[in-house]
Structure formats: C-alpha cells, structure tokens
Motif scaffolding. Structure first.
Motif, PDB file in Angstrom:
ATOM      1  N   LEU A  70     -34.529 107.841  19.263  1.00 48.77           N
ATOM      2  CA  LEU A  70     -33.795 106.970  20.231  1.00 48.77           C
ATOM      3  C   LEU A  70     -34.613 105.619  19.849  1.00 48.77           C
ATOM      4  O   LEU A  70     -33.615 105.108  20.290  1.00 48.77           O
ATOM      5  N   ALA A  71     -35.962 105.288  20.128  1.00 47.57           N
ATOM      6  CA  ALA A  71     -35.726 104.277  20.168  1.00 47.57           C
ATOM      7  C   ALA A  71     -35.658 103.006  19.038  1.00 47.57           C
ATOM      8  O   ALA A  71     -34.738 102.174  18.926  1.00 47.57           O
ATOM      9  N   ALA A  72     -35.773 103.855  17.569  1.00 48.57           N
ATOM     10  CA  ALA A  72     -34.856 103.232  16.689  1.00 48.57           C
ATOM     11  C   ALA A  72     -33.753 102.819  16.615  1.00 48.57           C
ATOM     12  O   ALA A  72     -33.260 102.122  16.329  1.00 48.57           O
ATOM     13  N   ALA A  73     -32.988 103.712  17.756  1.00 51.74           N
ATOM     14  CA  ALA A  73     -31.598 103.492  17.838  1.00 51.74           C
ATOM     15  C   ALA A  73     -30.952 101.946  18.664  1.00 51.74           C
ATOM     16  O   ALA A  73     -29.774 102.013  18.606  1.00 51.74           O
ATOM     17  N   MET A  74     -32.100 102.063  19.268  1.00 51.01           N
ATOM     18  CA  MET A  74     -32.145 100.428  19.530  1.00 51.01           C
ATOM     19  C   MET A  74     -32.997  99.222  19.532  1.00 51.01           C
ATOM     20  O   MET A  74     -33.554 100.135  18.855  1.00 51.01           O
ATOM     21  N   SER A 209     -33.472 105.178   7.696  1.00 50.56           N
ATOM     22  CA  SER A 209     -32.020 104.414   6.884  1.00 50.56           C
ATOM     23  C   SER A 209     -31.559 104.074   9.134  1.00 50.56           C
ATOM     24  O   SER A 209     -29.937 103.505   8.234  1.00 50.56           O
ATOM     25  N   ILE A 210     -31.677 104.317   9.341  1.00 48.69           N
ATOM     26  CA  ILE A 210     -30.884 104.418  11.203  1.00 48.69           C
ATOM     27  C   ILE A 210     -31.250 102.924  10.795  1.00 48.69           C
ATOM     28  O   ILE A 210     -32.097 102.292  11.174  1.00 48.69           O
ATOM     29  N   GLU A 211     -30.517 102.161  12.103  1.00 46.51           N
ATOM     30  CA  GLU A 211     -30.366 100.758  12.417  1.00 46.51           C
ATOM     31  C   GLU A 211     -30.141 100.662  13.625  1.00 46.51           C
ATOM     32  O   GLU A 211     -29.231 101.308  14.350  1.00 46.51           O
ATOM     33  N   PRO A 212     -30.599  99.774  14.785  1.00 51.70           N
ATOM     34  CA  PRO A 212     -30.361  99.447  16.112  1.00 51.70           C
ATOM     35  C   PRO A 212     -28.537  99.309  16.123  1.00 51.70           C
ATOM     36  O   PRO A 212     -28.457  98.204  15.483  1.00 51.70           O
TER      37      PRO A 212
END
Length: 322
Positions: A70-74, A209-212
């Motif tokens: 959740l934090a990494a998506a933003m 691999s997750i980007e905001p």
C-alpha cells in the motif's frame, strides 16, 4: 473519464487533473498481492476514509507485505516501526535533544512523522508504548514537552498484530482499538493462489517492481472528494439506529459509540467511491459494518468473537432502513 473522476464532479473549485484514481492503487497492489482483492479494497477504503487499518492474523500470511505494498503504490513518505517489548514512546513520536553548542533543546521527529506509518506487530509492545500512537491517530499531531507538532497529511497508520493468544503479545487496549477504522484478517490463500505466489516469488521479490501510481497531493485530493460525497439523512439515521441496537445487545457491555458511527459513515462513503457512485447506499453501510464495528464492541469475558460477529449479523437483519 475514470469512475473516480465521475464521482468527484460534485467537489467544487478543484482542479480535476490534480485528482488521483483509487483504482490505480488497487491495480498496482493486485500485481503483487495474489488473490487478495477484498483485502486490497478494504485497505484503499480505509485510506480514502481518513482512517487507520489494523490487520490481525497469524504470522506468514502477508500482513506486513500488504502494508508495504500500500505504501509503495503511492509516492508518499512512509516509515516502519517494529514493535518490541523494549520499545519506548519516544522511539515512536520523537524526543527533545539538548544541543550544548546552541544551549537549546531541539525536537527530533520520530518515525510517526510520515504519511504512511507501518506499525509492525503492534501488540508486542507494552500498552504504554502502544498508547503513544493515540493522539497521533485521532488528532494528527503529537505533544512533546508541552509543544504540539503537526503530522504530515495524508496520515495513516497500518498496524499488524498477531492473535492475542500467541506468546509475547499484549492485548490492545479498547481506546487503542477504537482508533482503527477497519480491522481485517487475511486468512490462507486458495491452493491456486498459493501456487501463483510460489511462482512469482521463487526468484524475486514482487515488491521490487512496484512503482508509485499516485502522489501525496493526489491522495489528499481523493480524500477530500470522499469527504464531500453525498449521504442522505436516511442513511445517517440508519447508522444511528444500528448503533443504538448494539447498545441493547445482551452479549455487549459497551456498544457502538458516536465515534464508531462517524467512522462507519466515512468508510461507507469510501466504499461508494470504489463502487463507482457519488452517493452512499445502505448497502455500503452493511458491507463495512462488520469491519468497522467488529473490533469496537466490548463484550464480557465469556463471549467469543464469533458470538459478537453473529450479533452484528442479527442487527443488520433486524434493523430496517428508514
């Protein structure tokens, strides 16, 4: 135009381009968290409703991973606090440090000064340390040595905890539980989802691999849009009727408080947004009630959580929409 942008048409004098899309957060999280759509939506609903999230389950099912994703998506400031028995309140909120060269005390901010605070295994710290978060979670500021310091906005605590019967845990005080808008459990994944998890994480961490997909300003815009969402007098009266019904339950010593009703309305508004609507329905209230009130009701020692859940289901069945 996205569903979110249709939803926020009622918010006046706002630059539509500055608004983010909550479905982008959901999609980004789904790429990492296999088979957890409901948990992801509950996390985003809590974010949009200006609430805090408590994830309770056994070790190893992905509680901390959900918080980190959740934090990494933003594109926001985030911090992680590992709660341990020797953790002190100052380790969370910060402390005043004396600077001898200047002859003054200077406040050094603790990790709570972030947009997303991950409180990992919160019930492994003492109740005194747990309570250091109370003021921050309710009022978005902390008081140290007689001075008040504002926290950044948006501000959200995502806490994980192991079941209370596990070794080395302290039960969360009622006042602390009441600060969390939503409590949820993840449970075990299905066999097919577990195979996909093994596949995707055999050689790499999907978190890498997750980007905001949204900025802090866009998150603040989404929260403002949810806050401005229309809720009818009938829906508000329905929430009050539900709250009053919990206070009559024989299994319950303390029913839903007025704050619990406010939190349920905010959660229902956020749920309406994820359903693509710019108004709240009783269905939104019914969907969120078990997650918002299930951890708030105070029962006797002999009453199980299953009995409380059944009582809430009974109330939903008996209390009619006006």
């Amino acid at each position: 135009m996205s569903e979110m942008r249709r939803t926020i048409n009622s918010v006046k004098n706002r630059d539509m381009a500055s608004m983010g899309d909550p479905f982008a957060i959901v999609r980004a999280m789904e790429r990492v968290l296999t088979g957890q759509r409901e948990a992801i939506e509950l996390a985003v609903i809590t974010l949009l409703g200006e609430g805090h999230l408590l994830i309770e389950d056994i070790p190893g099912v992905g509680k901390t991973t959900l918080a980190r994703v959740l934090a990494a998506a933003m594109d926001v400031d985030d911090s992680r606090i590992q709660f341990t028995p020797d953790l002190l309140p100052s380790d969370i909120v910060g402390a005043s440090i004396f600077r001898p060269q200047a002859g003054i005390f200077e406040f050094v901010e603790g990790p709570v000064f972030s947009n997303i605070v991950i409180a990992d295994e919160i019930n492994r710290a003492s109740p005194k340390t747990q309570s250091a978060l109370l003021e921050a979670m309710q009022e978005a500021h902390v008081s140290v040595d007689g001075k008040t310091y504002r926290l950044p906005r948006p501000f959200m605590v995502v806490a994980t905890q192991n079941p209370a019967e596990m070794e080395g845990t302290y039960p969360l005080p009622e006042a602390q539980r009441d600060r969390f808008m939503v409590r949820m459990k993840l449970g075990y994944p299905s066999a097919a989802d577990e195979v996909r998890m093994l596949d995707s994480q055999e050689f790499a961490d999907p978190l890498d691999s997750i980007e905001p997909v949204v900025t802090a300003a866009q998150v603040a815009g989404m929260i403002a849009a949810v806050r401005a969402l229309h809720s009818s007098d009938a829906v508000k009266a329905y929430i009050v009727d539900l709250a009053r019904a919990t206070r009559q339950l024989s299994q319950v010593k303390l029913g839903a408080s007025p704050r619990a009703g406010i939190q349920l309305l905010r959660a229902a508004k956020a749920a309406a947004v994820l359903a693509g609507r710019d108004y709240v329905l009783p269905d939104d209230v019914q969907k969120m009630l078990p997650h918002v009130w299930g951890h708030r009701l105070v029962s006797g020692r002999t009453v199980s959580q299953e009995s409380l859940s059944a009582a809430l289901e009974q109330i939903l069945h008996e209390v009619k929409v006006r």
